[in-house]
Design an enzyme around this catalytic site. Structure first.
Site, PDB file in Angstrom:
ATOM      1  N   GLU A  45      36.030  58.892  48.280  1.00  0.00           N
ATOM      2  CA  GLU A  45      36.714  59.359  47.082  1.00  0.00           C
ATOM      3  C   GLU A  45      37.574  60.570  47.428  1.00  0.00           C
ATOM      4  O   GLU A  45      38.058  61.253  46.543  1.00  0.00           O
ATOM      5  CB  GLU A  45      35.717  59.655  45.969  1.00  0.00           C
ATOM      6  CG  GLU A  45      34.654  60.662  46.308  1.00  0.00           C
ATOM      7  CD  GLU A  45      33.669  60.843  45.165  1.00  0.00           C
ATOM      8  OE1 GLU A  45      32.547  60.372  45.321  1.00  0.00           O
ATOM      9  OE2 GLU A  45      34.024  61.440  44.144  1.00  0.00           O
ATOM     10  N   CYS A  79      30.878  58.122  44.078  1.00  0.00           N
ATOM     11  CA  CYS A  79      29.854  58.073  45.125  1.00  0.00           C
ATOM     12  C   CYS A  79      29.236  56.691  45.291  1.00  0.00           C
ATOM     13  O   CYS A  79      28.313  56.515  46.096  1.00  0.00           O
ATOM     14  CB  CYS A  79      28.771  59.100  44.821  1.00  0.00           C
ATOM     15  SG  CYS A  79      29.429  60.755  44.750  1.00  0.00           S
ATOM     16  N   HIS A 135      20.664  58.797  45.411  1.00  0.00           N
ATOM     17  CA  HIS A 135      21.948  59.448  45.668  1.00  0.00           C
ATOM     18  C   HIS A 135      21.712  60.950  45.472  1.00  0.00           C
ATOM     19  O   HIS A 135      21.279  61.377  44.398  1.00  0.00           O
ATOM     20  CB  HIS A 135      22.991  58.918  44.667  1.00  0.00           C
ATOM     21  CG  HIS A 135      24.229  59.745  44.627  1.00  0.00           C
ATOM     22  ND1 HIS A 135      24.934  60.059  45.756  1.00  0.00           N
ATOM     23  CD2 HIS A 135      24.888  60.343  43.592  1.00  0.00           C
ATOM     24  CE1 HIS A 135      25.976  60.807  45.430  1.00  0.00           C
ATOM     25  NE2 HIS A 135      25.972  60.995  44.118  1.00  0.00           N
TER      26      HIS A 135
HETATM   27  N1  CAA Z   1      15.275  80.516  40.573  1.00  0.00           N
HETATM   28  C1  CAA Z   1      14.996  79.202  40.592  1.00  0.00           C
HETATM   29  N2  CAA Z   1      15.690  78.270  39.850  1.00  0.00           N
HETATM   30  C2  CAA Z   1      16.689  78.708  39.106  1.00  0.00           C
HETATM   31  C3  CAA Z   1      17.033  80.087  39.040  1.00  0.00           C
HETATM   32  C4  CAA Z   1      16.275  81.007  39.815  1.00  0.00           C
HETATM   33  N3  CAA Z   1      16.541  82.303  39.823  1.00  0.00           N
HETATM   34  N4  CAA Z   1      18.085  80.207  38.202  1.00  0.00           N
HETATM   35  C5  CAA Z   1      18.390  78.966  37.752  1.00  0.00           C
HETATM   36  N5  CAA Z   1      17.556  78.066  38.293  1.00  0.00           N
HETATM   37  C6  CAA Z   1      17.541  76.611  38.098  1.00  0.00           C
HETATM   38  C7  CAA Z   1      17.780  76.208  36.661  1.00  0.00           C
HETATM   39  O1  CAA Z   1      16.586  76.283  35.908  1.00  0.00           O
HETATM   40  C8  CAA Z   1      18.296  74.801  36.857  1.00  0.00           C
HETATM   41  O2  CAA Z   1      17.219  73.947  37.087  1.00  0.00           O
HETATM   42  P1  CAA Z   1      17.097  72.570  36.253  1.00  0.00           P
HETATM   43  O3  CAA Z   1      18.351  71.794  36.536  1.00  0.00           O
HETATM   44  O4  CAA Z   1      15.869  71.933  36.790  1.00  0.00           O
HETATM   45  O5  CAA Z   1      17.012  72.962  34.813  1.00  0.00           O
HETATM   46  C9  CAA Z   1      19.085  74.877  38.154  1.00  0.00           C
HETATM   47  O6  CAA Z   1      18.645  76.088  38.804  1.00  0.00           O
HETATM   48  C10 CAA Z   1      20.579  74.972  37.940  1.00  0.00           C
HETATM   49  O7  CAA Z   1      20.813  75.979  37.026  1.00  0.00           O
HETATM   50  P2  CAA Z   1      21.953  75.851  35.944  1.00  0.00           P
HETATM   51  O8  CAA Z   1      21.877  74.512  35.274  1.00  0.00           O
HETATM   52  O9  CAA Z   1      21.926  77.048  35.101  1.00  0.00           O
HETATM   53  O10 CAA Z   1      23.199  75.892  36.953  1.00  0.00           O
HETATM   54  P3  CAA Z   1      24.716  75.731  36.697  1.00  0.00           P
HETATM   55  O11 CAA Z   1      25.104  75.998  35.298  1.00  0.00           O
HETATM   56  O12 CAA Z   1      25.342  76.552  37.768  1.00  0.00           O
HETATM   57  O13 CAA Z   1      25.016  74.175  36.974  1.00  0.00           O
HETATM   58  C11 CAA Z   1      25.327  72.187  38.276  1.00  0.00           C
HETATM   59  C12 CAA Z   1      24.458  73.450  38.065  1.00  0.00           C
HETATM   60  C13 CAA Z   1      25.463  71.440  36.973  1.00  0.00           C
HETATM   61  C14 CAA Z   1      24.655  71.292  39.299  1.00  0.00           C
HETATM   62  C15 CAA Z   1      26.689  72.660  38.818  1.00  0.00           C
HETATM   63  O14 CAA Z   1      26.515  73.183  40.085  1.00  0.00           O
HETATM   64  C16 CAA Z   1      27.719  71.558  38.893  1.00  0.00           C
HETATM   65  O15 CAA Z   1      28.419  71.284  37.928  1.00  0.00           O
HETATM   66  N6  CAA Z   1      27.861  70.926  40.072  1.00  0.00           N
HETATM   67  C17 CAA Z   1      28.871  69.933  40.299  1.00  0.00           C
HETATM   68  C18 CAA Z   1      28.591  68.667  39.555  1.00  0.00           C
HETATM   69  C19 CAA Z   1      27.908  67.675  40.366  1.00  0.00           C
HETATM   70  O16 CAA Z   1      27.663  67.809  41.541  1.00  0.00           O
HETATM   71  N7  CAA Z   1      27.597  66.604  39.705  1.00  0.00           N
HETATM   72  C20 CAA Z   1      27.025  65.510  40.368  1.00  0.00           C
HETATM   73  C21 CAA Z   1      27.918  64.401  40.055  1.00  0.00           C
HETATM   74  S1  CAA Z   1      27.327  62.878  40.625  1.00  0.00           S
HETATM   75  C22 CAA Z   1      28.132  62.770  42.036  1.00  0.00           C
HETATM   76  O17 CAA Z   1      27.556  62.679  43.049  1.00  0.00           O
HETATM   77  C23 CAA Z   1      29.570  62.807  41.929  1.00  0.00           C
HETATM   78  C24 CAA Z   1      30.150  61.470  42.200  1.00  0.00           C
HETATM   79  O18 CAA Z   1      29.714  60.341  41.976  1.00  0.00           O
HETATM   80  C25 CAA Z   1      31.449  61.655  42.675  1.00  0.00           C
END
Ligand code: CAA
Length: 384
Positions: A79, A111, A233
């Site tokens: 992709e 993916c 995945h």
């Molecule tokens: N200690 C331990 N854990 C902690 C923490 C700390 N101090 N602070 C936060 N966390 C945990 C949270 O509780 C949360 O856990 P859960 O998901 O189990 O609830 C985790 O850390 C992430 O925290 P947030 O949700 O607050 O984090 P964020 O707002 O930064 O978002 C994300 C995380 C959504 C993954 C973001 O990084 C993102 O958007 N990533 C890109 C999107 C992505 O990769 N999507 C997958 C798409 S599927 C794919 O593969 C794509 C494809 O087909 C092309």
């Protein structure tokens, strides 16, 4: 006829950043990235690396002269391709010195691309049993500096040879799949970085897994006892964990403990490399095969590509698989990488080669590389 993965190899860029250092640079508690997201390191490609060069590197690690002569099909799932018209596969013909009588193309569905390629390859071999197919997943996952997705970046490629009498993983031909028009992740053609509704994507992913697992059980009268391992995945390792956790309490505790232990073995490499987009599931397979797998185990593999397509299918690890996979070279490749500072990574991230660029081979650390952009055409070379 038994058909499946006869060989599997991987390439990851030679530089990485440390996720704790990334967290500190972004004023985030490191535990969020290492525990909450589930990553330790992130592969960083050089500007002369792309989906084509990484595909050439991973395929080169497994292809023999005999394999090349038997190839009838070459599919690259990506992709992050480099041309809107010409497929990555066409560039590989010269780089890998492949014979001309090959059907070749590129597949894109986020993916899911590599799984589409793998299933197409299985069909091809069933029609052409004397032929082999080469399926390559190759991607650079980019969300942008200081974005929420930055911690879920990565890069690399996994190559698989599909043939009859496979020596690594026989595909049982039991499979269920689904497609829904979902806006969880997209990358318009003008953009080098992806747009994602990350949390929504997680929800769709988990929903697809649950829906497909229900379908699989109904279609094949299957139960969880039929499998010792579930592979997911894993664009970042917490994502697979979320799907696996939905089984807790619904299956016997001992089975859940076994699946969890095996899942940990399957995410070792991803924790070290990060997101391979369409190669992520197959890096997980390789991690499991290298770190924990036993002959004759039945695996269930969950493939997901945003947008969204999901497929759940099964395979059986073949006796002697460990003699086919070059485990030492893979572990050495991961160990021998160089750490890059966050400042250097940020600088390199901004580099984008323009028309007229000529790359100095003395400065290249990958066997296959982008050597030049001439008349807006990307040209590639192999290091002597
Ligand atoms: N200690 C331990 N854990 C902690 C923490 C700390 N101090 N602070 C936060 N966390 C945990 C949270 O509780 C949360 O856990 P859960 O998901 O189990 O609830 C985790 O850390 C992430 O925290 P947030 O949700 O607050 O984090 P964020 O707002 O930064 O978002 C994300 C995380 C959504 C993954 C973001 O990084 C993102 O958007 N990533 C890109 C999107 C992505 O990769 N999507 C997958 C798409 S599927 C794919 O593969 C794509 C494809 O087909 C092309």
């Amino acid at each position: 006829m038994d058909i499946g993965i006869d060989k599997i190899g991987v390439y990851v860029p030679k530089n990485y950043i440390d996720i704790v250092e990334l967290a500190r640079a972004r004023n985030v508690d490191p535990n969020k990235f290492t525990i909450g997201i589930g990553q330790d390191k992130q592969a960083v490609p050089q500007p002369y690396e792309d989906a084509v060069t990484m595909a050439a590197n991973s395929a080169d690690s497994i292809l023999t002269a005999e394999d090349k002569q038997a190839l009838g099909l070459l599919i690259v799932g990506t992709e992050s391709s480099i041309d809107e018209s010409k497929s990555s596969a066409a560039f590989l013909m010269d780089l890998l010195d492949l014979p001309e009588d090959i059907r070749s193309f590129e597949i894109k569905q986020a993916c899911y691309g590599a799984t589409a390629g793998l299933q197409t390859a299985v069909d091809f071999v069933s029609q052409n049993p004397d032929k082999k197919a080469l399926v390559i997943a190759s991607d650079i996952a980019r969300y942008g500096i200081k974005t929420p997705g930055e911690v879920t970046q990565g890069a690399g490629s996994v190559a698989m040879i599909v043939s009859q009498n496979p020596r690594v993983l026989k595909l049982t031909r039991k499979s269920v799949y689904m497609t829904r028009n979902v806006g969880d992740f997209w990358r318009p053609t003008f953009s080098k970085t992806a747009f994602a509704r990350g949390k929504f994507s997680n929800e769709v992913y988990v929903d697809f897994f649950n829906t497909l697992w229900k379908k699989y059980q109904e279609k094949y009268s299957a139960t969880i006892d039929d499998f010792s391992t579930l592979l997911f995945h894993i664009p970042y390792t917490k994502m697979g964990t979320k799907a696996l956790r939905t089984l807790e309490g619904k299956i016997p505790d001992t089975k859940y403990a076994e699946l969890t232990e095996h899942y940990q073995a399957s995410i070792k490499f991803s924790r070290e490399v990060g997101n391979l987009y369409t190669g992520s599931l197959y890096l997980g397979l390789l991690s499991y095969l290298t770190n924990a797998a036993q002959s004759n185990e039945e695996l269930l593999l969950f493939s997901y590509g945003s947008g969204a397509v999901g497929e759940l299918y099964s395979g059986e690890i073949q006796a002697g698989f460990d003699t086919i996979i070059d485990q030492n070279s893979i572990l050495k490749m991961l160990d021998n990488r160089q750490k890059m500072s966050i400042a250097d990574y940020e600088k390199m991230y901004q580099i984008e080669y323009q028309n007229g660029t000529i790359v100095d081979p003395q400065a290249v650390n990958s066997k296959f590389y982008l050597s030049e952009i001439k008349e807006n055409e990307r040209l590639y070379k192999k290091l002597k």
